[in-house]
Design a protein around this motif. Structure first.
Motif, short mmCIF file in Angstrom:
data_model
loop_
_atom_site.label_atom_id
_atom_site.label_comp_id
_atom_site.label_asym_id
_atom_site.label_seq_id
_atom_site.Cartn_x
_atom_site.Cartn_y
_atom_site.Cartn_z
N TYR A 126 1.00 -1.63 0.54
CA TYR A 126 -0.07 0.02 0.02
C TYR A 126 1.22 0.94 0.41
N ASN A 127 1.24 1.80 -1.17
CA ASN A 127 2.36 2.82 -1.12
C ASN A 127 1.60 3.96 -0.86
N LEU A 128 0.54 4.04 -1.70
CA LEU A 128 -0.15 5.37 -1.11
C LEU A 128 -0.23 6.23 0.06
N PHE A 333 4.57 9.54 -7.56
CA PHE A 333 3.84 7.87 -7.26
C PHE A 333 4.66 7.28 -7.31
N PRO A 334 5.68 7.56 -8.56
CA PRO A 334 7.08 6.93 -8.10
C PRO A 334 7.61 7.13 -6.47
N ASP A 335 7.74 8.12 -5.91
CA ASP A 335 8.65 8.49 -5.17
C ASP A 335 7.93 7.65 -3.60
N THR A 336 6.88 7.40 -4.05
CA THR A 336 5.61 6.25 -2.48
C THR A 336 6.39 5.07 -2.38
N PHE A 337 7.16 4.37 -3.83
CA PHE A 337 7.08 3.45 -3.55
C PHE A 337 8.95 3.73 -2.81
N LYS A 338 9.74 4.44 -3.27
CA LYS A 338 10.78 4.34 -2.95
C LYS A 338 10.67 4.63 -1.53
#
Length: 397
Positions: A126-128, A333-338
């Motif tokens: 749940y990356n968000l 968005f990609p930074d939430t995964f990081k």
């Protein structure tokens, strides 16, 4: 001193989200050795595209690799249960895409297996949760700055399945489960709002709708998530009956008396990937939109409303540590995964699980599946259903 670069991971799943995991892992500094797909050929193509050193023939070969300490599951939903159990049994740390499994009976089994292995970290992707301004909003709620939460409302809407010619494995109940729009994106909203507000859903009333009861499947079968609208080539298509929802509205009752409402849609033209929530407290309100994730609206009664721009120097320390760039240097968005993987792999490096981690655990994943079962039953029976009341086998079959 050990660091992220000393950890080796591998990814199962070469579709839309698997490569996103690879990118996030690399940005943290984790070594990604290889990838497994639905076939050796798919794995080889993905490894070549992503510049990975190894393409695994299958999941068994990946799990048998002694170099791999951590496994990311980005496979179709129906495979999550078996893959997660096998990865845990192989001694790997596990980061699983949502949903954790297809039924609460399966997630109960996974939680049990995870608890039996205290040295292994297990998370749901749940990356968000990891937009810095949502973590800041969480801090405002917990400090009591907005007062007790009275109600919440919001939506998660997209347009990638707007046309009957839009086709992906997710529309099939056998592949993704009974709930599609709710299970695919609605659970992100439900998890995030629970994380920010601290509220727990106790009962639901759901009304769901299938807009396209027949969809037209291309010769290739499933089209990669979000990729269907990029192809302008006419092809002969086969009609396929669909009974998963395109749209839904859900009323929520939270423990402690707060109320909420959620709208989910994958057929809203122009909304590409838009999550919105508004939390109304007794003193202030908070509003966040994932398509403008560097701004948090703070509503006031007796003074001017404010818009807080994401700037580590202005955020609560708990949020600032998940903001890598100065104010004005947008993160998305990609930074939430990081940031999610930073939190997960910090626990891996420490050799133990955090007591109250910011990332979603297998227990959180279990709660979301139980909540989905209640939503599915509420829609079928057109009544309020308490979470946990639903029969666990209902989500898939």
């Amino acid at each position: 001193m050990a660091g992220f670069h000393d950890i080796t991971a591998a990814v199962i799943g070469a579709g839309f989200i698997g490569p996103v995991h690879v990118e996030g892992l690399r940005r943290v500094g984790i070594r990604v050795k290889g990838i497994a797909g639905i076939s050796p050929e798919e794995a080889q193509r993905a490894a070549a595209t992503l510049g990975l050193p190894h393409a695994y023939r299958d999941v068994d070969e990946l799990l048998a690799d002694p170099e791999v300490q951590s496994v990311h599951l980005a496979s179709p939903n129906r495979l999550h249960h078996a893959h997660a159990l096998a990865a845990l049994a192989a001694g790997k740390h596990v980061i699983c895409e949502k949903p954790l499994a297809m039924t609460s009976a399966q997630t109960t089994e996974l939680v049990k297996a995870w608890r039996e292995r205290p040295s292994q970290v297990a998370a749901v992707n749940y990356n968000l949760r990891f937009y810095p301004l949502s973590i800041h909003a969480r801090s405002l709620v917990r400090r009591g700055e907005i007062g007790h939460v009275v109600h919440v409302h919001g939506s998660y809407v997209q347009d990638w399945l707007l046309y009957p010619t839009d086709f992906n494995w997710r529309v099939l109940k056998t592949e993704g489960g009974e709930l599609r729009a709710v299970g695919d994106v609605g659970t992100h909203w439900l998890d995030l709002v629970g994380f920010v507000s601290g509220l727990e859903v106790e009962a639901v009333m759901a009304d769901l709708m299938t807009v396209h009861t027949t969809r037209l499947m291309p010769p290739a079968g499933s089209v990669e998530t979000f990729k269907g609208k990029e192809s302008g080539q006419p092809v002969e298509r086969q009609p396929v009956p669909i009974d998963t929802e395109d749209f839904g509205m859900i009323l929520l009752r939270y423990k402690g008396g707060a109320r909420g409402s959620l709208t989910v849609s994958q057929v809203t033209a122009g909304r590409k990937n838009c999550l919105r929530y508004e939390i109304a407290g007794a003193r202030k309100a908070l509003y966040f939109n994932s398509e403008t994730p560097n701004t948090l609206w703070i509503g006031e009664r007796a003074e001017a409303n404010r818009e807080l721009l994401r700037d580590p120097s202005l955020l609560d320390p708990d949020a600032a540590r998940f903001a890598s760039y100065p104010g004005g240097h947008n993160e998305g968005f990609p930074d939430t995964f990081k940031q999610l993987y930073r939190a997960v792999y910090t626990d891996v490096l420490n050799g133990r699980r955090s007591e109250n981690p910011h990332y979603a655990t297998f227990e959180d994943g279990h709660k979301e599946v139980a909540l989905c079962e209640a939503i599915a039953r509420s829609h079928r029976e057109q009544r309020w259903v308490r979470v946990g009341e639903a029969v666990s086998s209902s989500v898939l079959v």
